[in-house]
Design a protein around this motif. Structure first.
Motif, PDB file in Angstrom:
ATOM      1  N   ALA A  76       1.041   1.869  -7.354  1.00  0.00           N
ATOM      2  CA  ALA A  76       1.310   2.327  -5.580  1.00  0.00           C
ATOM      3  C   ALA A  76       2.096   1.863  -4.623  1.00  0.00           C
ATOM      4  O   ALA A  76       2.569   0.676  -5.248  1.00  0.00           O
ATOM      5  CB  ALA A  76       0.118   2.938  -5.029  1.00  0.00           C
ATOM      6  N   ALA A  77       2.651   2.453  -4.102  1.00  0.00           N
ATOM      7  CA  ALA A  77       3.406   2.050  -3.084  1.00  0.00           C
ATOM      8  C   ALA A  77       3.066   2.471  -1.752  1.00  0.00           C
ATOM      9  O   ALA A  77       2.127   3.815  -1.318  1.00  0.00           O
ATOM     10  CB  ALA A  77       4.956   2.512  -3.252  1.00  0.00           C
ATOM     11  N   TRP A  78       3.012   1.741  -0.434  1.00  0.00           N
ATOM     12  CA  TRP A  78       2.361   1.847   0.806  1.00  0.00           C
ATOM     13  C   TRP A  78       4.152   2.538   0.950  1.00  0.00           C
ATOM     14  O   TRP A  78       4.504   1.641   1.708  1.00  0.00           O
ATOM     15  CB  TRP A  78       1.850   1.218   1.109  1.00  0.00           C
ATOM     16  CG  TRP A  78       1.529   0.886   2.959  1.00  0.00           C
ATOM     17  CD1 TRP A  78       2.408   0.501   3.853  1.00  0.00           C
ATOM     18  CD2 TRP A  78       0.729   1.940   3.175  1.00  0.00           C
ATOM     19  NE1 TRP A  78       1.436   1.557   5.202  1.00  0.00           N
ATOM     20  CE2 TRP A  78       0.683   1.703   4.449  1.00  0.00           C
ATOM     21  CE3 TRP A  78       0.147   2.747   3.224  1.00  0.00           C
ATOM     22  CZ2 TRP A  78      -0.074   2.628   5.345  1.00  0.00           C
ATOM     23  CZ3 TRP A  78      -1.252   3.685   3.327  1.00  0.00           C
ATOM     24  CH2 TRP A  78      -0.601   3.529   5.233  1.00  0.00           C
ATOM     25  N   LEU A  79       4.295   3.423   2.437  1.00  0.00           N
ATOM     26  CA  LEU A  79       5.382   4.085   2.978  1.00  0.00           C
ATOM     27  C   LEU A  79       4.083   3.519   4.470  1.00  0.00           C
ATOM     28  O   LEU A  79       3.725   4.496   4.860  1.00  0.00           O
ATOM     29  CB  LEU A  79       5.751   5.023   2.459  1.00  0.00           C
ATOM     30  CG  LEU A  79       5.514   5.325   1.117  1.00  0.00           C
ATOM     31  CD1 LEU A  79       5.804   6.605   0.990  1.00  0.00           C
ATOM     32  CD2 LEU A  79       7.009   4.977   1.220  1.00  0.00           C
ATOM     33  N   HIS A  80       5.145   3.244   5.534  1.00  0.00           N
ATOM     34  CA  HIS A  80       4.203   2.745   6.891  1.00  0.00           C
ATOM     35  C   HIS A  80       5.011   3.356   7.595  1.00  0.00           C
ATOM     36  O   HIS A  80       6.254   4.312   7.248  1.00  0.00           O
ATOM     37  CB  HIS A  80       5.040   1.230   6.793  1.00  0.00           C
ATOM     38  CG  HIS A  80       4.517   0.761   8.289  1.00  0.00           C
ATOM     39  ND1 HIS A  80       3.537   0.891   8.346  1.00  0.00           N
ATOM     40  CD2 HIS A  80       5.276   0.810   9.478  1.00  0.00           C
ATOM     41  CE1 HIS A  80       2.332   0.189   9.873  1.00  0.00           C
ATOM     42  NE2 HIS A  80       3.820   0.513  10.280  1.00  0.00           N
ATOM     43  N   LEU A 105      -0.605   3.444  10.020  1.00  0.00           N
ATOM     44  CA  LEU A 105      -0.805   4.779   9.703  1.00  0.00           C
ATOM     45  C   LEU A 105      -0.049   4.808   8.252  1.00  0.00           C
ATOM     46  O   LEU A 105       1.157   4.065   9.087  1.00  0.00           O
ATOM     47  CB  LEU A 105      -0.313   5.449  10.745  1.00  0.00           C
ATOM     48  CG  LEU A 105      -0.268   6.935  10.234  1.00  0.00           C
ATOM     49  CD1 LEU A 105      -1.211   7.483  11.675  1.00  0.00           C
ATOM     50  CD2 LEU A 105       0.968   7.657   9.755  1.00  0.00           C
ATOM     51  N   GLY A 106       0.307   5.536   7.669  1.00  0.00           N
ATOM     52  CA  GLY A 106       1.165   5.896   6.316  1.00  0.00           C
ATOM     53  C   GLY A 106       1.259   6.007   5.447  1.00  0.00           C
ATOM     54  O   GLY A 106      -0.338   7.391   5.678  1.00  0.00           O
ATOM     55  N   ALA A 107       0.896   5.843   4.293  1.00  0.00           N
ATOM     56  CA  ALA A 107       0.944   7.276   2.853  1.00  0.00           C
ATOM     57  C   ALA A 107       0.388   6.415   1.812  1.00  0.00           C
ATOM     58  O   ALA A 107       1.436   5.480   1.674  1.00  0.00           O
ATOM     59  CB  ALA A 107       1.857   8.495   2.872  1.00  0.00           C
TER      60      ALA A 107
END
Length: 184
Positions: free
Chosen positions: A45-49, A69-71
């Motif tokens: 997975a990737a964390w998009l800030h 907060l992110g996705a």
């Protein structure tokens, strides 16, 4: 040029009709391309800030702050947002691509939401814009979690511009040039 001449030149500028925002279908395509890159690179997975990458892939304009907060974008399956509980309504009002939202309260560790969504999958690629203090908070919460840099997955996708992006860049250039010419 006098102040009056400048005012007249600026008033003479033609009103601009701004192009429509990037359509959600393009954000969906971008998201799918990111997931493909994650799979190719063996990332779970990737964390998009919050910030430019969240806006680019999810269509969600949200500035970074001291709160997480992110996705979380898994290599397979739907993404989910992670947000402070008090921001839930504001997030839903502004999001581009809708998704499940995991919320956290001020007395909770926000990374627990991310870890819950990961469900043990690893490694997790982190947005290069994620502040170092937040990386440290994640590492202290999940010391054995393998982490990676998401930039190799993100950068090649952001470097190629779609026709919609090029049109917006051209419009911004044209407007800027008109203002500079009027000011000159």
């Amino acid at each position: 040029m006098t102040h009056t001449d400048l005012d007249a030149a600026l008033r003479a500028l033609s009103p601009q009709t701004l192009l429509a925002p990037i359509p959600l279908s393009e954000h969906s395509t971008r998201l799918s391309a990111l997931q493909e890159r994650l799979r190719e690179q063996g990332l779970a997975a990737a964390w998009l800030h919050a910030g430019s990458n969240l806006r680019y892939f999810m269509g969600t304009p949200w500035g970074a702050s001291e709160r997480l907060l992110g996705a979380l974008v898994p290599a397979e399956g739907p993404p989910c947002y992670v947000a402070p509980a008090f921001e839930l309504d504001a997030l839903r009002d502004r999001w581009g691509l809708p998704a499940q939202v995991l919320t956290w309260h001020e007395h909770e560790n926000p990374w627990d939401c991310v870890l819950q969504a990961l469900a043990g999958a690893a490694p997790l690629a982190l947005d290069p814009c994620l502040p170092w203090g937040m990386v440290q908070a994640l590492q202290s919460r999940a010391p054995g979690l393998p982490l990676a840099d998401a930039e190799p997955a993100i950068r090649p996708l952001r470097m190629r511009k779609s026709s919609a992006e090029i049109a917006r860049m051209q419009q911004a250039f044209d407007i800027t040039l008109q203002v500079q010419q009027a000011a000159r």
